[in-house]
Design a protein around this motif. Sequence first.
Motif, PDB file in Angstrom:
ATOM      1  N   VAL A  32      -4.750  -3.682  -6.307  1.00  0.00           N
ATOM      2  CA  VAL A  32      -3.346  -3.999  -6.629  1.00  0.00           C
ATOM      3  C   VAL A  32      -3.096  -5.484  -6.384  1.00  0.00           C
ATOM      4  CG1 VAL A  32      -0.959  -3.264  -6.281  1.00  0.00           C
ATOM      5  CG2 VAL A  32      -2.812  -1.802  -5.500  1.00  0.00           C
ATOM      6  N   LEU A  33      -2.519  -6.171  -7.370  1.00  0.00           N
ATOM      7  CA  LEU A  33      -2.245  -7.611  -7.249  1.00  0.00           C
ATOM      8  C   LEU A  33      -0.788  -7.855  -6.896  1.00  0.00           C
ATOM      9  CD1 LEU A  33      -4.131  -8.857 -10.443  1.00  0.00           C
ATOM     10  CD2 LEU A  33      -5.045  -8.498  -8.145  1.00  0.00           C
ATOM     11  N   THR A  34      -0.552  -8.597  -5.805  1.00  0.00           N
ATOM     12  CA  THR A  34       0.816  -8.952  -5.431  1.00  0.00           C
ATOM     13  C   THR A  34       0.879 -10.451  -5.134  1.00  0.00           C
ATOM     14  OG1 THR A  34       0.539  -8.568  -3.058  1.00  0.00           O
ATOM     15  CG2 THR A  34       1.176  -6.673  -4.391  1.00  0.00           C
ATOM     16  N   ALA A  50       0.849  -1.208   0.000  1.00  0.00           N
ATOM     17  CA  ALA A  50       0.000   0.000   0.000  1.00  0.00           C
ATOM     18  C   ALA A  50       0.880   1.253   0.000  1.00  0.00           C
ATOM     19  CB  ALA A  50      -0.929  -0.009   1.209  1.00  0.00           C
ATOM     20  N   HIS A  51       1.949   1.229   0.799  1.00  0.00           N
ATOM     21  CA  HIS A  51       2.861   2.380   0.847  1.00  0.00           C
ATOM     22  C   HIS A  51       3.455   2.630  -0.543  1.00  0.00           C
ATOM     23  CE1 HIS A  51       5.594   5.250   2.729  1.00  0.00           C
ATOM     24  NE2 HIS A  51       6.533   4.768   1.931  1.00  0.00           N
ATOM     25  N   HIS A  52       3.834   1.543  -1.216  1.00  0.00           N
ATOM     26  CA  HIS A  52       4.395   1.638  -2.572  1.00  0.00           C
ATOM     27  C   HIS A  52       3.358   2.252  -3.516  1.00  0.00           C
ATOM     28  CE1 HIS A  52       6.841  -0.665  -5.877  1.00  0.00           C
ATOM     29  NE2 HIS A  52       6.693   0.604  -6.147  1.00  0.00           N
ATOM     30  N   TYR A  53       2.113   1.782  -3.415  1.00  0.00           N
ATOM     31  CA  TYR A  53       1.056   2.243  -4.320  1.00  0.00           C
ATOM     32  C   TYR A  53       0.771   3.739  -4.119  1.00  0.00           C
ATOM     33  CZ  TYR A  53      -3.266   2.182  -7.023  1.00  0.00           C
ATOM     34  OH  TYR A  53      -4.227   2.437  -7.963  1.00  0.00           O
ATOM     35  N   PHE A  54       0.637   4.140  -2.845  1.00  0.00           N
ATOM     36  CA  PHE A  54       0.338   5.559  -2.569  1.00  0.00           C
ATOM     37  C   PHE A  54       1.524   6.453  -2.938  1.00  0.00           C
ATOM     38  CE2 PHE A  54      -2.687   3.705   0.724  1.00  0.00           C
ATOM     39  CZ  PHE A  54      -3.814   3.954  -0.049  1.00  0.00           C
ATOM     40  N   HIS A  55       2.717   5.880  -2.897  1.00  0.00           N
ATOM     41  CA  HIS A  55       3.901   6.653  -3.281  1.00  0.00           C
ATOM     42  C   HIS A  55       3.887   6.922  -4.791  1.00  0.00           C
ATOM     43  CE1 HIS A  55       8.205   7.399  -4.146  1.00  0.00           C
ATOM     44  NE2 HIS A  55       8.216   7.933  -2.943  1.00  0.00           N
ATOM     45  N   SER A 110      -2.896   4.919   3.787  1.00  0.00           N
ATOM     46  CA  SER A 110      -1.857   4.045   4.367  1.00  0.00           C
ATOM     47  C   SER A 110      -2.250   3.331   5.661  1.00  0.00           C
ATOM     48  CB  SER A 110      -0.549   4.819   4.601  1.00  0.00           C
ATOM     49  OG  SER A 110       0.023   5.154   3.372  1.00  0.00           O
ATOM     50  N   LYS A 111      -3.462   3.527   6.134  1.00  0.00           N
ATOM     51  CA  LYS A 111      -3.923   2.806   7.327  1.00  0.00           C
ATOM     52  C   LYS A 111      -4.732   1.592   6.881  1.00  0.00           C
ATOM     53  CE  LYS A 111      -2.937   5.390  11.110  1.00  0.00           C
ATOM     54  NZ  LYS A 111      -1.577   5.683  10.718  1.00  0.00           N
TER      55      LYS A 111
END
Length: 397
Positions: free
Chosen positions: A319-321, A132-137, A163-164
């Motif tokens: 987002v798919l991981t 999530a941090h990566h996506y919002f970045h 990010s929460k």
Amino acid sequence: MATLVLDNGAYTAKIGYSQEKVSVIPNCQFRSKTSRLKTFTANQLDEIKDPSGLFYILPFQKGYLVNWDVQRKVWDHLFGKEMFKVEFADTSVVITEPYFNFTSIQESMNEILFEEYQFQSVLRINAGSLSAHHYFHTKPSELCCLVVDSGFSFTHIAPYCRSKKMKEGIRRINVGGKLLTNHLKEIISYRQLHVMDETYVINQVKEDVCYVSQQFYKDMEMLQRKKGEENSVMIDYVLPDFSSIKKGFCKPREEMVLSGKYKTGEQILRLANERFAVPEMLFHPSDIGIQEMGIPEAIVDSIQSLPEEMHAHFYQNIVLTGGNALFAGYRERLEAELRSLAPAHLPVSVLQPANPICYPWEGGKLLAHSPDYDEIVVTREDYEENGHFICEEKFDI
């Protein structure tokens, strides 16, 4: 101070310093048929001449870290001279843990990282939070995202807002890469060849030939109607013998022999509906008796449990991981099924990163360089003064 980012998965550890590139290394030990007495750790797998009948010793069971002896040996190897040469007193570590981890496991992890290895500071966090941090970045204008992490033991669906993580929306499906490989072993053993001991080889077969069908029932019908050369799904896979053939491969279609007679020395697996029936379990776990929702229904169920005004944001930022995201057709099928399940007026968008396995690690790398990183870690002094309490307070974000 150096920061080591370790996405400690149940199958592979994604590890590297925040200034460097990531390494993907098996998070387990191995024993081989040929050298029974020797145990190989992590990337020593490459030293095994004949990986047939390879026996895995995993630190994780059902997605939770339970075998600390094995995990310590893997970490000793990763942190040691041959690999990352970690100077613990000057190093901070970002390490992942599963959602809703058991307190006893968290406390053991705190003790090992602070007391045995003596890291300078620690951040224990969910892999989905790093994604999530990566996506919002990368998309700073977005408020929400939904991380679908389909890994070795489980598939987790986790909504994030600014990010929460929103705990009430987290869903878990007990289907992951391990189950898919085991199911493929059973099908092949029943139909063709006993491969129940060949986890390593059949895992490779799964990665090489399996894909997600866009219309499962239509494809099954087509297979029944088309025989022989017309059957475009059928494929012949040459198994490795680890002397002349080091790695299995698919035979080109023009070389397929319908009589089933090949040149001597080649051991062939003929695969047809297994290619898409195995990944189908991600969408319909009930096919093999697991009474749970598939990924599309679980995503809808997760979003429905959240405030209505946020639904549009979540459907647009999925987002798919995880390793299962690498199956061909996975993203397209998921997007199509969600489109049919979601309210018609809401747009649906599913993003698959270029490297879904290392996406959380990349998020950890970004987090290690963020200005408030020092605020969210627990230092060794904090831990020595306050014990597990300070970790519980800081890490439950």
